[in-house]
Design a protein around this motif. Structure first.
Motif, PDB file in Angstrom:
ATOM      1  N   ALA A 136       0.860  -1.257   0.046  1.00 48.69           N
ATOM      2  CA  ALA A 136       0.096  -0.045  -0.105  1.00 48.69           C
ATOM      3  C   ALA A 136       0.920   1.183  -0.176  1.00 48.69           C
ATOM      4  O   ALA A 136       0.724   2.159  -0.594  1.00 48.69           O
ATOM      5  CB  ALA A 136      -0.774  -0.052   1.217  1.00 48.69           C
TER       6      ALA A 136
ATOM      7  N   LEU B  24       2.149   1.888  -3.245  1.00 51.46           N
ATOM      8  CA  LEU B  24       1.287   2.280  -4.239  1.00 51.46           C
ATOM      9  C   LEU B  24       0.943   3.839  -3.985  1.00 51.46           C
ATOM     10  O   LEU B  24       0.809   4.813  -4.832  1.00 51.46           O
ATOM     11  CB  LEU B  24      -0.061   1.772  -4.135  1.00 51.46           C
ATOM     12  CG  LEU B  24      -0.123   0.004  -4.670  1.00 51.46           C
ATOM     13  CD1 LEU B  24      -1.441  -0.495  -4.075  1.00 51.46           C
ATOM     14  CD2 LEU B  24      -0.010   0.084  -6.022  1.00 51.46           C
TER      15      LEU B  24
ATOM     16  N   GLY C 251      -0.773   5.355  -7.082  1.00 48.24           N
ATOM     17  CA  GLY C 251      -1.646   4.280  -7.790  1.00 48.24           C
ATOM     18  C   GLY C 251      -0.913   3.390  -8.687  1.00 48.24           C
ATOM     19  O   GLY C 251      -1.567   2.540  -9.199  1.00 48.24           O
TER      20      GLY C 251
ATOM     21  N   CYS D   1      -8.334  -3.842  -3.504  1.00 49.66           N
ATOM     22  CA  CYS D   1      -9.200  -2.664  -2.915  1.00 49.66           C
ATOM     23  C   CYS D   1      -9.112  -1.659  -4.097  1.00 49.66           C
ATOM     24  O   CYS D   1      -9.897  -0.730  -4.459  1.00 49.66           O
ATOM     25  CB  CYS D   1      -8.545  -1.957  -1.845  1.00 49.66           C
ATOM     26  SG  CYS D   1      -8.838  -3.047  -0.273  1.00 49.66           S
ATOM     27  N   MET D   2      -8.077  -1.533  -4.866  1.00 48.55           N
ATOM     28  CA  MET D   2      -7.462  -0.450  -5.718  1.00 48.55           C
ATOM     29  C   MET D   2      -7.861  -0.674  -7.224  1.00 48.55           C
ATOM     30  O   MET D   2      -8.457   0.163  -8.069  1.00 48.55           O
ATOM     31  CB  MET D   2      -6.152  -0.248  -5.715  1.00 48.55           C
ATOM     32  CG  MET D   2      -5.767   1.017  -6.748  1.00 48.55           C
ATOM     33  SD  MET D   2      -3.836   1.171  -6.660  1.00 48.55           S
ATOM     34  CE  MET D   2      -3.663   0.046  -7.926  1.00 48.55           C
TER      35      MET D   2
ATOM     36  N   SER E 292     -12.404  -7.484  -4.593  1.00 54.48           N
ATOM     37  CA  SER E 292     -12.650  -6.348  -5.550  1.00 54.48           C
ATOM     38  C   SER E 292     -13.998  -6.476  -6.071  1.00 54.48           C
ATOM     39  O   SER E 292     -14.885  -5.656  -5.904  1.00 54.48           O
ATOM     40  CB  SER E 292     -11.798  -6.413  -6.917  1.00 54.48           C
ATOM     41  OG  SER E 292     -12.265  -5.292  -7.721  1.00 54.48           O
TER      42      SER E 292
ATOM     43  N   LEU F 216      -6.817   4.315  -1.624  1.00 53.51           N
ATOM     44  CA  LEU F 216      -7.078   3.291  -2.611  1.00 53.51           C
ATOM     45  C   LEU F 216      -8.318   3.658  -3.221  1.00 53.51           C
ATOM     46  O   LEU F 216      -8.534   3.167  -4.432  1.00 53.51           O
ATOM     47  CB  LEU F 216      -7.006   2.028  -1.901  1.00 53.51           C
ATOM     48  CG  LEU F 216      -5.679   1.509  -1.007  1.00 53.51           C
ATOM     49  CD1 LEU F 216      -5.653   0.422  -0.257  1.00 53.51           C
ATOM     50  CD2 LEU F 216      -4.672   1.171  -2.450  1.00 53.51           C
ATOM     51  N   ARG F 217      -9.323   4.246  -2.379  1.00 49.63           N
ATOM     52  CA  ARG F 217     -10.689   4.499  -3.237  1.00 49.63           C
ATOM     53  C   ARG F 217     -10.400   5.535  -4.231  1.00 49.63           C
ATOM     54  O   ARG F 217     -11.000   5.329  -5.336  1.00 49.63           O
ATOM     55  CB  ARG F 217     -11.678   4.987  -2.024  1.00 49.63           C
ATOM     56  CG  ARG F 217     -13.125   5.440  -2.863  1.00 49.63           C
ATOM     57  CD  ARG F 217     -13.886   6.169  -1.930  1.00 49.63           C
ATOM     58  NE  ARG F 217     -13.185   7.247  -1.268  1.00 49.63           N
ATOM     59  CZ  ARG F 217     -13.849   8.172  -0.573  1.00 49.63           C
ATOM     60  NH1 ARG F 217     -15.158   7.660  -0.016  1.00 49.63           N
ATOM     61  NH2 ARG F 217     -13.554   9.247  -0.074  1.00 49.63           N
TER      62      ARG F 217
ATOM     63  N   TYR G 124      -7.663   5.950  -6.154  1.00 45.97           N
ATOM     64  CA  TYR G 124      -6.970   5.567  -7.389  1.00 45.97           C
ATOM     65  C   TYR G 124      -7.993   4.536  -8.200  1.00 45.97           C
ATOM     66  O   TYR G 124      -7.872   4.094  -9.182  1.00 45.97           O
ATOM     67  CB  TYR G 124      -5.660   4.618  -6.896  1.00 45.97           C
ATOM     68  CG  TYR G 124      -4.925   5.244  -6.089  1.00 45.97           C
ATOM     69  CD1 TYR G 124      -4.385   6.679  -6.292  1.00 45.97           C
ATOM     70  CD2 TYR G 124      -4.161   4.653  -5.024  1.00 45.97           C
ATOM     71  CE1 TYR G 124      -3.552   7.302  -5.651  1.00 45.97           C
ATOM     72  CE2 TYR G 124      -3.132   5.429  -4.406  1.00 45.97           C
ATOM     73  CZ  TYR G 124      -2.796   6.763  -4.747  1.00 45.97           C
ATOM     74  OH  TYR G 124      -1.997   7.420  -3.918  1.00 45.97           O
ATOM     75  N   ARG G 125      -8.869   3.835  -7.288  1.00 45.52           N
ATOM     76  CA  ARG G 125     -10.083   2.612  -7.990  1.00 45.52           C
ATOM     77  C   ARG G 125     -10.757   3.683  -8.666  1.00 45.52           C
ATOM     78  O   ARG G 125     -11.071   3.310  -9.808  1.00 45.52           O
ATOM     79  CB  ARG G 125     -10.686   1.976  -7.002  1.00 45.52           C
ATOM     80  CG  ARG G 125     -11.665   0.935  -7.412  1.00 45.52           C
ATOM     81  CD  ARG G 125     -12.366   0.465  -6.092  1.00 45.52           C
ATOM     82  NE  ARG G 125     -13.288  -0.564  -6.604  1.00 45.52           N
ATOM     83  CZ  ARG G 125     -12.754  -1.982  -6.703  1.00 45.52           C
ATOM     84  NH1 ARG G 125     -11.860  -2.231  -6.381  1.00 45.52           N
ATOM     85  NH2 ARG G 125     -13.732  -2.656  -7.286  1.00 45.52           N
TER      86      ARG G 125
END
Length: 334
Positions: free
Chosen positions: A70, A73, A78, A142-143, A181, A324-325, A327-328
């Motif tokens: 993490a 990232l 990301g 998550c990502m 995911s 992470l949210r 980047y997603r």
């Protein structure tokens, strides 16, 4: 809601890891004889050569490496950079003196020594079949959205490569990350688990590097074992004996998926069941409970367990979940 599910996955990883830590790498019979039944955080026993370094509610290398991933990232906004991931994992290993303790898996230890000696990740062979890639993969679950399966597998392959490049290790990481995911997207467990064998088969066959048994077939065996067993104790015993609960991906990943099913996706129950299983309890607990946390969100984690985890480990998971949210969302918009 995706933010709560991402946070649930991260907390689930840590709860399952810390709950399973005291019994890790002990035979099932010894776990029963020593602990009776684990249903709360406990310190690592002095006589457990893998767990003796950890205090009550501390997580192990599984979650530490997930947080290294993490951090890498976050450092790269990301993007997945294997050399940066390797550098973060190596820095943790040196801080923890992991090379001189019984915490690193054999595949990771060899790879990290090579990285320490200055070898680029792309030149490493890393064809081991242990579960180091799958145990730390939750931040990627998550990502990464799952809309493009080929890209999803490629991204997992790249992120796994600092320590694991084998077909089996990558397929195991893909299975865990894909389940997380899809859970974050709000998919129901019944449809996720039905698709997992096909996902595993596709990932394992994409670039064959070993003579491993089929992860898809082992997943099907694990799920059949749990569904046909007469009660939780019988299911756990049969999983341990038939599927295996060892450090190889071919045992631990199918076992983790089956434990999600056995716990009926309840993260707190899942962490407890994994801790009492025997074998690689912390890793199986980390993977399985991360999936449960992603399915139900952070509010499903027992507040007392969450508070103890926060207090002991002094970490802010919300910072990771927010990044992470974001980047997603960026990837979903492409």
């Amino acid at each position: 809601m995706k933010y709560e599910r991402i946070l649930g996955a991260l907390y689930g990883q840590a709860v399952g890891d810390a709950m399973g830590m005291p019994s890790e790498l002990w035979p099932r019979a010894r776990v029963k004889a020593h602990f009776g039944w684990i249903d709360r955080f406990l310190p690592g026993p002095a006589e457990n050569s893998a767990a003796c370094y950890f205090k009550r509610a501390e997580f192990t290398d599984d979650t530490s490496m997930a947080l290294c991933l993490a951090d890498a990232l976050l450092e790269c906004d990301g993007q997945i950079d294997p050399d940066v991931i390797g550098r973060h994992i190596l820095a943790w290993a040196e801080r923890f003196d992991a090379f001189n303790k019984n915490v690193l898996g054999p595949t990771s230890k060899i790879a990290l020594r090579a990285i320490r000696d200055g070898q680029p990740v792309r030149e490493l062979e890393n064809n081991g079949v242990t579960n180091g890639a799958a145990m730390r993969v939750s931040p990627l679950g998550c990502m990464l959205p799952t809309a493009d399966l080929e890209r999803f597998i490629d991204d997992i392959t790249l992120a796994s490569s600092p320590t694991h490049k084998s077909d089996l290790a990558i397929a195991g990481a893909v299975v865990v990350a894909w389940a997380i995911s899809r859970a974050i997207d709000g998919e129901r467990w019944e449809s996720i688990v039905e698709a997992l064998p096909a996902i595993a088969r596709h990932a394992q066959e994409k670039r064959v590097t070993t003579f491993s048994a089929s992860l898809a077939a082992r997943l099907e065996l694990a799920l059949k074992t749990v569904r046909e067993a007469n009660g939780v104790e019988s299911a756990s015993e049969q999983l341990y004996q038939l599927v295996g609960a060892g450090t190889s991906t071919i045992e631990s990943v199918p076992c983790a998926i089956a434990m999600v099913e056995l716990a009926q996706t309840d993260p707190n129950r899942c962490a407890v069941l994994c801790a009492n299983l025997g074998g690689d309890t912390d890793t199986i607990g980390a993977m399985a409970t991360a999936i449960c946390g992603a399915l139900h969100g952070v509010d499903a984690i027992d507040p007392a367990l969450k508070a103890e985890l926060d207090g002991v480990n002094n970490l802010d998971f919300t910072r990771y979940a927010s990044a992470l949210r974001e980047y997603r969302q960026q990837r979903e918009a492409l």
